[in-house]
Write a protein that holds these residues in place. Sequence first.
Motif, PDB file in Angstrom:
ATOM      1  N   VAL A  87       0.856  -1.196   0.000  1.00 44.32           N
ATOM      2  CA  VAL A  87       0.000   0.000   0.000  1.00 44.32           C
ATOM      3  C   VAL A  87       0.890   1.242   0.000  1.00 44.32           C
ATOM      4  CG1 VAL A  87      -1.698   1.304   1.340  1.00 44.32           C
ATOM      5  CG2 VAL A  87      -1.912  -1.184   1.156  1.00 44.32           C
ATOM      6  N   ASP A  88       0.678   2.136  -0.974  1.00 39.35           N
ATOM      7  CA  ASP A  88       1.597   3.276  -1.139  1.00 39.35           C
ATOM      8  C   ASP A  88       1.030   4.589  -0.590  1.00 39.35           C
ATOM      9  OD1 ASP A  88      -0.400   3.719  -2.885  1.00 39.35           O
ATOM     10  OD2 ASP A  88       0.867   3.991  -4.660  1.00 39.35           O
ATOM     11  N   HIS A  89       0.020   4.485   0.274  1.00 38.87           N
ATOM     12  CA  HIS A  89      -0.546   5.683   0.905  1.00 38.87           C
ATOM     13  C   HIS A  89      -0.848   5.327   2.364  1.00 38.87           C
ATOM     14  CE1 HIS A  89      -3.797   3.272  -1.011  1.00 38.87           C
ATOM     15  NE2 HIS A  89      -4.264   3.337   0.222  1.00 38.87           N
ATOM     16  N   GLU A  90      -1.382   6.271   3.120  1.00 44.14           N
ATOM     17  CA  GLU A  90      -1.736   5.971   4.510  1.00 44.14           C
ATOM     18  C   GLU A  90      -2.874   4.947   4.484  1.00 44.14           C
ATOM     19  OE1 GLU A  90      -0.287   6.879   7.158  1.00 44.14           O
ATOM     20  OE2 GLU A  90       0.839   8.708   6.715  1.00 44.14           O
ATOM     21  N   PRO A  91      -2.686   3.765   5.045  1.00 49.79           N
ATOM     22  CA  PRO A  91      -3.707   2.719   4.901  1.00 49.79           C
ATOM     23  C   PRO A  91      -5.009   3.043   5.648  1.00 49.79           C
ATOM     24  CG  PRO A  91      -1.608   1.800   5.659  1.00 49.79           C
ATOM     25  CD  PRO A  91      -1.512   3.295   5.777  1.00 49.79           C
ATOM     26  N   LEU A  92      -6.101   2.510   5.102  1.00 50.94           N
ATOM     27  CA  LEU A  92      -7.403   2.564   5.775  1.00 50.94           C
ATOM     28  C   LEU A  92      -7.887   1.108   5.845  1.00 50.94           C
ATOM     29  CD1 LEU A  92      -9.729   4.270   6.957  1.00 50.94           C
ATOM     30  CD2 LEU A  92     -10.633   4.508   4.633  1.00 50.94           C
ATOM     31  N   ILE A  93      -8.105   0.632   7.065  1.00 49.78           N
ATOM     32  CA  ILE A  93      -8.371  -0.794   7.265  1.00 49.78           C
ATOM     33  C   ILE A  93      -9.614  -0.954   8.133  1.00 49.78           C
ATOM     34  CG2 ILE A  93      -7.445  -2.892   8.371  1.00 49.78           C
ATOM     35  CD1 ILE A  93      -4.639  -1.668   7.658  1.00 49.78           C
ATOM     36  N   GLY A 116     -12.507   3.427  -0.326  1.00 50.67           N
ATOM     37  CA  GLY A 116     -11.051   3.349  -0.474  1.00 50.67           C
ATOM     38  C   GLY A 116     -10.337   2.553   0.603  1.00 50.67           C
ATOM     39  N   VAL A 117     -11.051   1.643   1.254  1.00 55.39           N
ATOM     40  CA  VAL A 117     -10.413   0.789   2.260  1.00 55.39           C
ATOM     41  C   VAL A 117      -9.408  -0.140   1.573  1.00 55.39           C
ATOM     42  CG1 VAL A 117     -10.897  -1.187   3.802  1.00 55.39           C
ATOM     43  CG2 VAL A 117     -12.244   0.915   3.980  1.00 55.39           C
ATOM     44  N   ASP A 118      -8.274  -0.424   2.246  1.00 50.79           N
ATOM     45  CA  ASP A 118      -7.228  -1.252   1.647  1.00 50.79           C
ATOM     46  C   ASP A 118      -7.360  -2.732   1.985  1.00 50.79           C
ATOM     47  OD1 ASP A 118      -5.504   0.851   0.399  1.00 50.79           O
ATOM     48  OD2 ASP A 118      -5.594   1.608   2.455  1.00 50.79           O
ATOM     49  N   ALA A 119      -8.009  -3.067   3.092  1.00 54.14           N
ATOM     50  CA  ALA A 119      -8.206  -4.479   3.451  1.00 54.14           C
ATOM     51  C   ALA A 119      -9.236  -4.581   4.567  1.00 54.14           C
ATOM     52  CB  ALA A 119      -6.897  -5.111   3.920  1.00 54.14           C
ATOM     53  N   ILE A 120      -9.932  -5.718   4.596  1.00 56.46           N
ATOM     54  CA  ILE A 120     -10.805  -6.039   5.725  1.00 56.46           C
ATOM     55  C   ILE A 120     -10.203  -7.251   6.427  1.00 56.46           C
ATOM     56  CG2 ILE A 120     -13.072  -6.922   6.422  1.00 56.46           C
ATOM     57  CD1 ILE A 120     -14.341  -5.316   4.230  1.00 56.46           C
ATOM     58  N   ILE A 121     -10.151  -7.175   7.758  1.00 58.99           N
ATOM     59  CA  ILE A 121      -9.580  -8.273   8.548  1.00 58.99           C
ATOM     60  C   ILE A 121     -10.677  -8.916   9.383  1.00 58.99           C
ATOM     61  CG2 ILE A 121      -7.898  -8.861  10.356  1.00 58.99           C
ATOM     62  CD1 ILE A 121      -6.267  -6.384   9.443  1.00 58.99           C
ATOM     63  N   ILE A 122     -10.773 -10.243   9.326  1.00 62.50           N
ATOM     64  CA  ILE A 122     -11.732 -10.965  10.175  1.00 62.50           C
ATOM     65  C   ILE A 122     -10.980 -12.033  10.968  1.00 62.50           C
ATOM     66  CG2 ILE A 122     -13.722 -10.583   8.650  1.00 62.50           C
ATOM     67  CD1 ILE A 122     -13.382 -13.443   7.600  1.00 62.50           C
ATOM     68  N   PRO A 123     -11.517 -12.406  12.144  1.00 64.87           N
ATOM     69  CA  PRO A 123     -10.880 -13.482  12.916  1.00 64.87           C
ATOM     70  C   PRO A 123     -11.285 -14.845  12.361  1.00 64.87           C
ATOM     71  CG  PRO A 123     -12.740 -12.595  14.137  1.00 64.87           C
ATOM     72  CD  PRO A 123     -12.672 -11.819  12.857  1.00 64.87           C
ATOM     73  N   LYS A 124     -10.419 -15.832  12.574  1.00 68.89           N
ATOM     74  CA  LYS A 124     -10.686 -17.190  12.087  1.00 68.89           C
ATOM     75  C   LYS A 124     -11.907 -17.794  12.761  1.00 68.89           C
ATOM     76  CE  LYS A 124      -6.915 -19.518   9.871  1.00 68.89           C
ATOM     77  NZ  LYS A 124      -5.597 -18.879  10.096  1.00 68.89           N
ATOM     78  N   LEU A 180     -12.019  12.720  14.762  1.00 68.38           N
ATOM     79  CA  LEU A 180     -10.783  11.959  14.545  1.00 68.38           C
ATOM     80  C   LEU A 180     -10.149  12.397  13.235  1.00 68.38           C
ATOM     81  CD1 LEU A 180     -11.518   8.162  15.157  1.00 68.38           C
ATOM     82  CD2 LEU A 180     -10.289   9.742  16.649  1.00 68.38           C
ATOM     83  N   ASP A 181      -8.817  12.517  13.225  1.00 70.78           N
ATOM     84  CA  ASP A 181      -8.121  12.750  11.957  1.00 70.78           C
ATOM     85  C   ASP A 181      -7.818  11.381  11.347  1.00 70.78           C
ATOM     86  OD1 ASP A 181      -6.452  13.267   9.845  1.00 70.78           O
ATOM     87  OD2 ASP A 181      -5.284  14.798  10.892  1.00 70.78           O
ATOM     88  N   MET A 182      -8.583  11.017  10.335  1.00 68.30           N
ATOM     89  CA  MET A 182      -8.409   9.699   9.720  1.00 68.30           C
ATOM     90  C   MET A 182      -7.601   9.769   8.424  1.00 68.30           C
ATOM     91  SD  MET A 182     -11.990   7.737  10.673  1.00 68.30           S
ATOM     92  CE  MET A 182     -13.173   9.042  10.311  1.00 68.30           C
ATOM     93  N   THR A 183      -6.865  10.895   8.243  1.00 70.17           N
ATOM     94  CA  THR A 183      -5.980  10.966   7.073  1.00 70.17           C
ATOM     95  C   THR A 183      -4.674  10.223   7.359  1.00 70.17           C
ATOM     96  OG1 THR A 183      -5.010  13.064   7.772  1.00 70.17           O
ATOM     97  CG2 THR A 183      -6.933  13.179   6.337  1.00 70.17           C
ATOM     98  N   TYR A 184      -4.372   9.963   8.635  1.00 74.15           N
ATOM     99  CA  TYR A 184      -3.245   9.096   8.977  1.00 74.15           C
ATOM    100  C   TYR A 184      -3.644   7.634   8.768  1.00 74.15           C
ATOM    101  CZ  TYR A 184      -1.463  13.271  11.253  1.00 74.15           C
ATOM    102  OH  TYR A 184      -1.015  14.533  11.495  1.00 74.15           O
ATOM    103  N   GLY A 185      -2.694   6.724   8.787  1.00 77.60           N
ATOM    104  CA  GLY A 185      -3.014   5.303   8.736  1.00 77.60           C
ATOM    105  C   GLY A 185      -4.040   4.975   9.812  1.00 77.60           C
ATOM    106  N   THR A 186      -5.179   4.415   9.421  1.00 80.29           N
ATOM    107  CA  THR A 186      -6.303   4.248  10.343  1.00 80.29           C
ATOM    108  C   THR A 186      -6.925   2.864  10.194  1.00 80.29           C
ATOM    109  OG1 THR A 186      -6.829   6.612  10.171  1.00 80.29           O
ATOM    110  CG2 THR A 186      -8.579   5.180  11.001  1.00 80.29           C
ATOM    111  N   CYS A 187      -7.243   2.259  11.322  1.00 80.88           N
ATOM    112  CA  CYS A 187      -7.994   1.004  11.310  1.00 80.88           C
ATOM    113  C   CYS A 187      -9.205   1.156  12.223  1.00 80.88           C
ATOM    114  CB  CYS A 187      -7.107  -0.140  11.801  1.00 80.88           C
ATOM    115  SG  CYS A 187      -8.008  -1.683  12.046  1.00 80.88           S
ATOM    116  N   ILE A 188     -10.388   0.824  11.691  1.00 80.10           N
ATOM    117  CA  ILE A 188     -11.628   0.903  12.461  1.00 80.10           C
ATOM    118  C   ILE A 188     -12.083  -0.510  12.800  1.00 80.10           C
ATOM    119  CG2 ILE A 188     -14.042   1.683  12.434  1.00 80.10           C
ATOM    120  CD1 ILE A 188     -12.029   3.989  12.318  1.00 80.10           C
ATOM    121  N   VAL A 189     -12.336  -0.765  14.093  1.00 82.71           N
ATOM    122  CA  VAL A 189     -12.812  -2.081  14.527  1.00 82.71           C
ATOM    123  C   VAL A 189     -14.311  -2.011  14.788  1.00 82.71           C
ATOM    124  CG1 VAL A 189     -12.491  -3.988  16.151  1.00 82.71           C
ATOM    125  CG2 VAL A 189     -10.594  -2.398  15.714  1.00 82.71           C
TER     126      VAL A 189
END
Lengths: 242, 242
Positions: A87-93, A116-124, A180-189
């Motif tokens: 990912v070549d920018h501040e990630p959004l996850i 523009g989210v870069d990935a979604i993470i789920i638990p096994k 919140l400033d979400m222009t930085y690398g950000t992950c929302i749970v």
Amino acid sequence: MYAYGRNVLKEILNAKYSIKKVYFTNSKNIDSELKKLIKKVSELGISHIFLDNEKLEELVETTKHQGVIIDIGREFNYADLNVLNSVDHEPLIVILDQISDPHNFGAVIRSAVASGVDAIIIPKNNSVEVTSTVIKVSAGQIFKLPIIKVTNLSRTIDELKKKNIWVYSADMKGTPYYELDMTYGTCIVMGNEGKGVRENVKKHSDGIVSIPMNNNVDSLNVSVSCGIILFEAKKQRDIRSK
Amino acid sequence: MYAYGRNVLKEILNAKYSIKKVYFTNSKNIDSELKKLIKKVSELGISHIFLDNEKLEELVETTKHQGVIIDIGREFNYADLNVLNSVDHEPLIVILDQISDPHNFGAVIRSAVASGVDAIIIPKNNSVEVTSTVIKVSAGQIFKLPIIKVTNLSRTIDELKKKNIWVYSADMKGTPYYELDMTYGTCIVMGNEGKGVRENVKKHSDGIVSIPMNNNVDSLNVSVSCGIILFEAKKQRDIRSK
């Protein structure tokens, strides 16, 4: 596993995702959209056969197949955390902590791709997986986005933090999402539909993000909450890059 | 018609909405939450009886009743446009133009109550109505909000405009939602899941409101789109009133 629907097939073809076989309806009365899809699949040399509508319904246990079922192999192709390295920018996850409803998962995927989210993470464990329904509800958008399955969410959060990504769990009584400033690398749970984000997952986060609400409502549908926060992030990023 | 679920009963009681009869489970193993609800219904002198879980399931055709079914009479109590006359601030209204999915309708109601919407308007024909599922998905929030059913949406939009309410239809290629000033009297029109807002309804609107999207996504789940726009309106109103 099977995916179904016309837009889903289009997105799979666009994404050049591997297809084992396509099942089309053998109905005589088919419209030009379906004819085009059959022609394209044929030209690409993808294996395909024609079946009765009843057979199609049996395969996916729904009548909503629109004359198209796609066999995409044994399991959905999950990604791993390394995809974030490219990912070549501040990630959004987005992390989905034990979401159980496939409609919610599908709707979140659609919003995630659009914002523009870069990935979604789920638990096994104890989480909805990628199913035919999830793919359909995502309108096929899932093929544009890595879905990462991890064993231990708390450990994953620690890894994200090491990559300078700020991790916020959605819950009540936190910082309003628009402060919140979400222009930085950000992950929302986002948490489970009934129970919310688990305590130990919240503890590993950098903070709590909230959607202020009127009339004593204490929560929204999880896909709605997620959409509201992600599109605030997208807006901030669009304005910042102007 | 029947409503079901514990939070739904709580909201019906809070709203003092009229109840014909409550059906509780006759199971011996009930928890303290259910005991409290039975006590409250009893103290209020509301007619109630106890039934087998199987009987309860038959009544509402779902296992999700949580031991509580509420008979709220023959039809849901729809409001009419006059309810807007008692609104003492700039109104915020949602029109759902031929929404078909009860889950979407329920999720929109929940977001609408949480964002301070004053009424939801639906057309009489070709629209989902208030059903047991809609009530459950709204988490019982529907009892805090007038739902208005009208014969002719275009005429209703003209009436809203006469009341100085700005009417915006959600579609592509319009004004980004965060550039609209929604602190004035505002009505947002959301369209059908597949077809969007009808042409003649759009023509009667003052303008088009859009959610800018990445990655060639052309639409979101309708309850997500509606949530994003409504919470922008709420944010603007909260900031304005500070």
